[in-house]
Design a protein around this motif. Structure first.
Motif, PDB file in Angstrom:
ATOM      1  N   ALA A 126     -33.785  14.483  98.476  1.00  0.00           N
ATOM      2  CA  ALA A 126     -33.770  13.029  98.635  1.00  0.00           C
ATOM      3  C   ALA A 126     -33.523  12.621 100.085  1.00  0.00           C
ATOM      4  CB  ALA A 126     -32.706  12.415  97.735  1.00  0.00           C
ATOM      5  N   THR A 127     -33.136  13.585 100.929  1.00  0.00           N
ATOM      6  CA  THR A 127     -32.893  13.294 102.344  1.00  0.00           C
ATOM      7  C   THR A 127     -34.205  13.325 103.105  1.00  0.00           C
ATOM      8  OG1 THR A 127     -30.728  14.365 102.193  1.00  0.00           O
ATOM      9  CG2 THR A 127     -31.607  13.961 104.408  1.00  0.00           C
ATOM     10  N   PRO A 128     -34.530  12.257 103.833  1.00  0.00           N
ATOM     11  CA  PRO A 128     -35.784  12.266 104.594  1.00  0.00           C
ATOM     12  C   PRO A 128     -35.776  13.362 105.663  1.00  0.00           C
ATOM     13  CG  PRO A 128     -34.859  10.045 104.462  1.00  0.00           C
ATOM     14  CD  PRO A 128     -33.808  10.981 103.964  1.00  0.00           C
ATOM     15  N   ILE A 129     -36.942  13.950 105.905  1.00  0.00           N
ATOM     16  CA  ILE A 129     -37.081  14.870 107.038  1.00  0.00           C
ATOM     17  C   ILE A 129     -36.874  14.101 108.333  1.00  0.00           C
ATOM     18  CG2 ILE A 129     -38.794  16.206 108.368  1.00  0.00           C
ATOM     19  CD1 ILE A 129     -37.764  17.782 106.066  1.00  0.00           C
ATOM     20  N   LEU A 130     -37.461  12.899 108.380  1.00  0.00           N
ATOM     21  CA  LEU A 130     -37.318  12.055 109.568  1.00  0.00           C
ATOM     22  C   LEU A 130     -37.113  10.615 109.131  1.00  0.00           C
ATOM     23  CD1 LEU A 130     -37.784  12.067 112.822  1.00  0.00           C
ATOM     24  CD2 LEU A 130     -39.886  10.878 112.195  1.00  0.00           C
ATOM     25  N   GLU A 131     -36.224   9.926 109.841  1.00  0.00           N
ATOM     26  CA  GLU A 131     -35.997   8.511 109.561  1.00  0.00           C
ATOM     27  C   GLU A 131     -35.779   7.775 110.875  1.00  0.00           C
ATOM     28  OE1 GLU A 131     -33.480   5.699 106.461  1.00  0.00           O
ATOM     29  OE2 GLU A 131     -32.694   7.669 107.000  1.00  0.00           O
ATOM     30  N   PHE A 180     -38.686  -0.821 114.799  1.00  0.00           N
ATOM     31  CA  PHE A 180     -39.594   0.094 114.101  1.00  0.00           C
ATOM     32  C   PHE A 180     -38.821   0.920 113.084  1.00  0.00           C
ATOM     33  CE2 PHE A 180     -41.832   4.154 113.624  1.00  0.00           C
ATOM     34  CZ  PHE A 180     -43.106   3.703 113.284  1.00  0.00           C
ATOM     35  N   ASN A 181     -39.338   0.961 111.851  1.00  0.00           N
ATOM     36  CA  ASN A 181     -38.722   1.750 110.785  1.00  0.00           C
ATOM     37  C   ASN A 181     -39.769   2.685 110.178  1.00  0.00           C
ATOM     38  OD1 ASN A 181     -35.813   0.553 110.147  1.00  0.00           O
ATOM     39  ND2 ASN A 181     -37.167  -1.160 110.629  1.00  0.00           N
ATOM     40  N   LEU A 182     -39.348   3.917 109.922  1.00  0.00           N
ATOM     41  CA  LEU A 182     -40.254   4.916 109.353  1.00  0.00           C
ATOM     42  C   LEU A 182     -39.434   5.943 108.600  1.00  0.00           C
ATOM     43  CD1 LEU A 182     -43.207   6.125 109.328  1.00  0.00           C
ATOM     44  CD2 LEU A 182     -42.487   7.497 111.287  1.00  0.00           C
ATOM     45  N   LYS A 183     -39.945   6.341 107.450  1.00  0.00           N
ATOM     46  CA  LYS A 183     -39.264   7.363 106.655  1.00  0.00           C
ATOM     47  C   LYS A 183     -40.293   8.390 106.197  1.00  0.00           C
ATOM     48  CE  LYS A 183     -35.990   5.943 103.928  1.00  0.00           C
ATOM     49  NZ  LYS A 183     -35.279   5.339 102.766  1.00  0.00           N
ATOM     50  N   VAL A 184     -40.027   9.668 106.503  1.00  0.00           N
ATOM     51  CA  VAL A 184     -40.911  10.764 106.103  1.00  0.00           C
ATOM     52  C   VAL A 184     -40.124  11.705 105.207  1.00  0.00           C
ATOM     53  CG1 VAL A 184     -42.453  12.592 106.876  1.00  0.00           C
ATOM     54  CG2 VAL A 184     -42.101  10.583 108.332  1.00  0.00           C
ATOM     55  N   MET A 185     -40.569  11.850 103.955  1.00  0.00           N
ATOM     56  CA  MET A 185     -39.875  12.705 103.001  1.00  0.00           C
ATOM     57  C   MET A 185     -40.402  14.141 103.098  1.00  0.00           C
ATOM     58  SD  MET A 185     -37.826  10.499 101.832  1.00  0.00           S
ATOM     59  CE  MET A 185     -37.025  11.446 100.519  1.00  0.00           C
ATOM     60  N   VAL A 189     -33.426   1.884 123.358  1.00  0.00           N
ATOM     61  CA  VAL A 189     -32.504   0.778 123.625  1.00  0.00           C
ATOM     62  C   VAL A 189     -31.532   0.587 122.466  1.00  0.00           C
ATOM     63  CG1 VAL A 189     -32.362  -1.695 124.121  1.00  0.00           C
ATOM     64  CG2 VAL A 189     -34.234  -0.335 125.067  1.00  0.00           C
ATOM     65  N   SER A 190     -32.046   0.707 121.244  1.00  0.00           N
ATOM     66  CA  SER A 190     -31.182   0.569 120.063  1.00  0.00           C
ATOM     67  C   SER A 190     -31.848   1.255 118.884  1.00  0.00           C
ATOM     68  CB  SER A 190     -30.919  -0.911 119.750  1.00  0.00           C
ATOM     69  OG  SER A 190     -32.126  -1.577 119.446  1.00  0.00           O
ATOM     70  N   GLY A 191     -31.091   1.400 117.811  1.00  0.00           N
ATOM     71  CA  GLY A 191     -31.616   2.057 116.624  1.00  0.00           C
ATOM     72  C   GLY A 191     -31.337   3.550 116.633  1.00  0.00           C
ATOM     73  N   ALA A 192     -31.848   4.232 115.626  1.00  0.00           N
ATOM     74  CA  ALA A 192     -31.573   5.658 115.456  1.00  0.00           C
ATOM     75  C   ALA A 192     -32.829   6.400 115.027  1.00  0.00           C
ATOM     76  CB  ALA A 192     -30.471   5.853 114.416  1.00  0.00           C
ATOM     77  N   ILE A 193     -32.879   7.687 115.420  1.00  0.00           N
ATOM     78  CA  ILE A 193     -33.911   8.607 114.939  1.00  0.00           C
ATOM     79  C   ILE A 193     -33.172   9.786 114.330  1.00  0.00           C
ATOM     80  CG2 ILE A 193     -35.918  10.016 115.502  1.00  0.00           C
ATOM     81  CD1 ILE A 193     -36.290   8.344 118.028  1.00  0.00           C
ATOM     82  N   ARG A 194     -33.222   9.898 113.014  1.00  0.00           N
ATOM     83  CA  ARG A 194     -32.490  10.975 112.330  1.00  0.00           C
ATOM     84  C   ARG A 194     -33.468  12.035 111.829  1.00  0.00           C
ATOM     85  NH1 ARG A 194     -29.157   6.527 111.023  1.00  0.00           N
ATOM     86  NH2 ARG A 194     -30.507   5.909 109.290  1.00  0.00           N
TER      87      ARG A 194
END
Length: 696
Positions: free
Chosen positions: A4-9, A30-35, A68-73
């Motif tokens: 259930a954890t995205p590979i990339l978010e 910008f928002n993106l989720k890759v499972m 500038v802001s936000g996160a890449i997990r």
């Protein structure tokens, strides 16, 4: 990490570049989720921020780029908080990237083996050179490269572009990454090679369970490779959903505009022409208040679309389908868009261009020791072999085929940059086959003009747009009086829909689409009888492609110019051309009207080309035919039928020993093939249209 954890978010990601002029916001919110195991496509025009997002994921933004802001997990960990050493271990190991130009990704001074072996040697402490070589060889086999042992010892320049791209994909997969980024990986490749790469990417995803982000402007490729799609415009994601949701139930006007800009089967250049998106993408520091797409949108409403930032909203009853449109609930998305017909099909006139038995050979000198011993110090390259076709006034004749088939060589002979070895090329009855451009009269040169593939390289950067067009007008004697010359330049700028103040601008001040319009204006400035367009829109965005294609047709219709359209984009050929000439290894495999060539009976090569075309329509079914191997060398062509080494319908030794007969299937529809006529006529269609379009 769980399933259930995205590979990339990417969460509320804002990316900026800092220049002397200040901060330039490249990507906003910008928002993106890759499972796990999921493939996500990112599409949009050049400058919308697609590649910037990919570089941010790789943490390759450069010295002036910043999150500038936000996160890449990645797998739950924030990449922005990792040290340089942690990122170095991650890149190429857990996250890998395949770039657009394979030759720029490979080191020209190292063998393929050494470049591939670096990956496991660097990322796996337990791997020695013997094991690294074994893994590299196995991966080349996995990406279906012929004779992988030979390719291991080759340098990049010794293998083809398609093979180079497969090597780059093999390199990216060697460490079995969790996430693979592909940035326009097939743009520079032939349609048949592209089809092989696309199939390979799908197989890799299924076999290794690799998650993918596929960046492309080709919606057909996204349909064939991805599960979900994110549409970007001017630094923002404007729509996101499953491929089926976005393709069949789009809920943003920009997405709709992209689909109206591409030539799907069933489009008609006269009755239902393409609808390019008006205007241009705003520069980052000139974005409008409210909706960035507002100035180009047919549904813009003052006070609603320009009142402030517009947030992503969920489309009711559509799971994980979101759009950035303030009016999406009010728009009737099922309504047919009103399209003004371009006009009736042109009445074709007399034959303007006739090619008869044209051949072009080159002699290659071989001074190697083996050649001197054998006495074979010269070899013949048969670039063009017995070309026969004709083109009429106001007609568009398309020449299609893979790289190396002889399209550009033929264009060079027509333009007088080369002379023919044998045969004739008649322009209005005058044979030009053996007359170089230097020996042609100015009027003849003016009657035969060319629009080149790359608008960036064909304009003189030190001259203004007006001077470059005016020079052609004077050179070919259209006008000599300075005032009349300037008036004619202004008229041409109007025709190609450029502002008149572009007269004083230099090419560096123009966009790619604007430069190509200048190239078209220059080509038509001498009142030509024939214009050769060599891949004139392949370097442009889909919306600009539609506008430039429409422009070419409008000018052709008005001037009754004959257009020889050289391309490997069969979707565009189907839309633009009246007749099609299919070339393979210097010979004509098939020719006929567009309707004849795109419907059975086919030459087996035509059938494979049509099968390879990605189509951005979920309703259309397509036969899958992936050609194996590369096009043979023109230095050493195969005996018999030139296509026999790759033909999926090869019928036996006759194909290997005898040149194929040319069979007539109607006035002007000719196929060079050994297969019996009744068997060719019994072939199934490559493309199966929806019932509604098929009936029309």
């Amino acid at each position: 990490m769980t399933d259930a954890t995205p590979i990339l978010e990417c969460e509320n990601l804002c990316l900026s570049y800092f220049t002397r002029a200040g901060e330039i916001p490249a990507v906003v919110d910008f928002n993106l989720k890759v499972m796990p195991g999921e493939a996500v496509g990112i599409v949009g025009e050049s400058g919308c921020g697609k590649s910037t997002v990919a570089l941010a994921i790789m943490q390759y933004l450069g010295n002036n780029g910043r999150i500038v802001s936000g996160a890449i997990r990645f797998m739950g960990r924030d990449l922005t908080t990792m040290s340089e050493e942690e990122l170095r271990q991650l890149r190429g190991s857990k996250i890998a990237m395949v770039y657009q130009e394979p030759m720029a990704s490979l080191n020209p001074s190292m063998t393929i083996a050494n470049q591939l072996m670096e990956v496991p040697l660097f990322h796996d402490d337990d791997c020695d050179e013997k094991e690294a070589r074994k893994r590299a060889l196995e991966m080349l086999e996995n990406v279906r490269l012929p004779d992988p042992a030979r390719i291991m010892e080759a340098y990049p320049h010794q293998i083809s572009g398609g093979q180079q791209q497969r090597v780059v994909i093999a390199m990216a997969l060697l460490s079995n990454p969790n996430l693979l980024l592909l940035d326009e990986p097939t743009t520079a490749l032939d349609v048949t090679v592209e089809a092989g790469i696309v199939q390979l990417i799908k197989e890799i995803s299924e076999r290794f369970g690799t998650s993918m982000i596929y960046i492309s402007h080709n919606l057909g490729l996204i349909l064939e490779t991805c599960d979900r799609i994110t549409v970007m415009y001017s630094g923002e994601a404007v729509e996101e959903g499953s491929v089926e949701q976005v393709f069949d139930m789009m809920r943003h006007p920009y997405t709709r505009g992209l689909f109206h800009s591409i030539p799907l089967p069933g489009a008609d250049k006269n009755a239902r022409p393409l609808m390019p998106i008006r205007g241009q993408l705003p520069l980052p520091h000139e974005r409008p208040k409210g909706c960035n797409f507002g100035p180009r949108c047919d549904f813009f409403q003052e006070g609603v679309c320009d009142s402030g930032p517009i947030a992503m909203e969920t489309v009711p009853d559509h799971q994980r389908h979101v759009t950035r449109c303030a009016r999406f609930a009010e728009i009737d998305w099922d309504a047919e868009t009103e399209v003004a017909a371009a006009g009736a099909a042109a009445n074709l006139g007399e034959v303007v261009l006739r090619v008869e038995n044209m051949k072009k050979y080159y002699e290659l000198r071989d001074t190697s020791l083996m050649a001197l011993i054998s006495g074979k110090t010269s070899r013949t390259v048969k670039a063009n072999e017995k070309l026969d076709f004709e083109a009429r006034e106001a007609e568009t004749v398309a020449i299609v085929g893979e790289s190396g088939c002889g399209k550009s060589t033929f264009a060079k002979v027509m333009m007088g940059l080369e002379t023919a070895t044998e045969g004739h090329i008649y322009l209005d009855g005058k044979d030009l086959a053996n007359t170089t451009v230097q020996k042609r009269k100015a009027q003849v040169v003016g009657h035969l003009q060319m629009v080149f593939q790359n608008p960036f390289d064909t304009l003189n950067p030190s001259h203004t747009v007006g001077n470059q067009i005016a020079r052609v007008i004077r050179k070919f004697g259209v006008e000599q009086d300075p005032e009349k010359v300037k008036a004619r330049v202004m008229e041409l700028l109007d025709i190609v829909k450029l502002p008149r103040d572009f007269y004083k601008r230099r090419p560096r001040q123009l966009s790619g689409g604007q430069k190509q319009r200048v190239g078209i204006a220059r080509a038509f400035a001498g009142n030509p009888r024939v214009v050769i367009a060599d891949e004139p829109v392949s370097a442009l965005d889909v919306s600009v492609q539609a506008a430039v294609s429409q422009l070419l047709m409008d000018i052709q219709r008005e001037n009754r110019t004959t257009l020889v359209f050289i391309s490997h984009d069969l979707s565009l050929v189907r839309y633009l051309a009246d007749r099609v000439v299919v070339m393979y290894l210097g010979t004509i495999a098939e020719q006929g009207t567009t309707d004849e060539v795109f419907a059975p009976p086919y030459h087996p090569y035509t059938e494979a080309l049509l099968s390879a075309v990605p189509i951005a329509d979920t309703r259309i079914k397509k036969k899958e035919i992936v050609l194996q191997g590369d096009i043979p060398s023109a230095v050493n062509p195969p005996p018999g039928c030139p296509f026999q080494t790759r033909c999926p319908r090869k019928i036996g030794t006759i194909c290997e020993t005898e040149a194929p007969p040319i069979r007539e299937f109607g006035p002007g529809h000719r196929i060079a093939c050994h297969i019996a006529p009744e068997e060719l006529e019994a072939m199934d269609p490559v493309i199966t249209m929806p019932a509604k379009e098929a009936a029309a």
